[in-house]
Design a protein around this motif. Structure first.
Motif, PDB file in Angstrom:
ATOM      1  N   GLU A   1      95.772  79.737 132.401  1.00 50.10           N
ATOM      2  CA  GLU A   1      95.608  80.065 133.810  1.00 50.10           C
ATOM      3  C   GLU A   1      94.138  80.277 134.158  1.00 50.10           C
ATOM      4  N   ASP A   2      93.387  80.920 133.279  1.00 49.49           N
ATOM      5  CA  ASP A   2      91.956  81.120 133.509  1.00 49.49           C
ATOM      6  C   ASP A   2      91.217  79.786 133.552  1.00 49.49           C
ATOM      7  N   GLN A   3      91.567  78.884 132.648  1.00 51.71           N
ATOM      8  CA  GLN A   3      90.941  77.564 132.635  1.00 51.71           C
ATOM      9  C   GLN A   3      91.293  76.782 133.900  1.00 51.71           C
ATOM     10  N   LEU A   4      92.541  76.892 134.345  1.00 55.73           N
ATOM     11  CA  LEU A   4      92.962  76.221 135.569  1.00 55.73           C
ATOM     12  C   LEU A   4      92.194  76.762 136.766  1.00 55.73           C
TER      13      LEU A   4
ATOM     14  N   GLN B   1      83.807  73.372 144.474  1.00 55.64           N
ATOM     15  CA  GLN B   1      82.360  73.202 144.587  1.00 55.64           C
ATOM     16  C   GLN B   1      81.991  71.725 144.757  1.00 55.64           C
TER      17      GLN B   1
ATOM     18  N   ALA C   1      89.192  78.051 136.691  1.00 55.28           N
ATOM     19  CA  ALA C   1      87.820  77.558 136.579  1.00 55.28           C
ATOM     20  C   ALA C   1      87.729  76.100 137.037  1.00 55.28           C
ATOM     21  N   VAL C   2      88.717  75.290 136.673  1.00 50.38           N
ATOM     22  CA  VAL C   2      88.732  73.881 137.090  1.00 50.38           C
ATOM     23  C   VAL C   2      88.875  73.788 138.605  1.00 50.38           C
ATOM     24  N   GLN C   3      89.753  74.605 139.190  1.00 52.89           N
ATOM     25  CA  GLN C   3      89.933  74.579 140.637  1.00 52.89           C
ATOM     26  C   GLN C   3      88.665  75.031 141.363  1.00 52.89           C
ATOM     27  N   LYS C   4      87.954  76.000 140.792  1.00 58.27           N
ATOM     28  CA  LYS C   4      86.699  76.459 141.384  1.00 58.27           C
ATOM     29  C   LYS C   4      85.655  75.341 141.346  1.00 58.27           C
ATOM     30  N   LEU C   5      85.575  74.634 140.231  1.00 59.37           N
ATOM     31  CA  LEU C   5      84.633  73.510 140.126  1.00 59.37           C
ATOM     32  C   LEU C   5      84.990  72.394 141.099  1.00 59.37           C
ATOM     33  N   GLN C   6      86.287  72.122 141.241  1.00 57.46           N
ATOM     34  CA  GLN C   6      86.705  71.086 142.181  1.00 57.46           C
ATOM     35  C   GLN C   6      86.356  71.478 143.615  1.00 57.46           C
TER      36      GLN C   6
END
Length: 131
Positions: free
Chosen positions: A28-31, A40, A33-38
């Motif tokens: 969930e933490d990795q997901l 950005q 982080a990926v959503q935050k990068l997307q």
């Protein structure tokens, strides 16, 4: 009451549940982080699109012509005459200035032939400094 095998199985089940929870939490933490990068990336792409639109508005020929007419006295711009366009042969060549470096001492491998090394120093010189 409880046998040893029951206690071991309960410990294994608790450990498996803890490992499953930990793995789920990390995923969930990795997901996130990926959503935050997307998000950005989408923001940066939108910014690039906005800047391209601004650039296309600022470089419209009609707008530039109007600005050139407004600031004609300050800029000193005049229309280009066909006789002003020259070829490559009309451009003067830049003079070549070659310095004589053969008389100067340059860095590089120092020549120690004929010199005894100072006490406590390595006689082999490796490097590009002049000693």
């Amino acid at each position: 009451m409880f046998r040893t095998s029951d206690i071991v199985l309960i410990a294994v089940m608790v450990s498996a549940a803890a490992l499953t929870y930990k793995t789920k939490r990390e995923a969930e933490d990795q997901l996130a982080a990926v959503q935050k990068l997307q998000a950005q990336i989408r923001y940066e792409e939108d910014t690039i699109d906005l800047l391209k639109a601004d650039w296309s508005l600022l470089t419209q020929p009609a707008r530039l012509q109007k600005l050139a007419e407004i600031y004609k006295s300050q800029l000193g711009l005049e229309p280009l005459n066909a006789r002003q366009i020259g070829g490559l042969d009309d451009v003067p060549m830049k003079p070549v200035n070659i310095e004589d470096l053969s008389s100067q001492r340059l860095g590089g491998m120092a020549d120690n032939s004929g010199k005894a090394p100072p006490a406590g120093k390595d006689p082999v010189v490796t490097g590009s400094t002049v000693q």
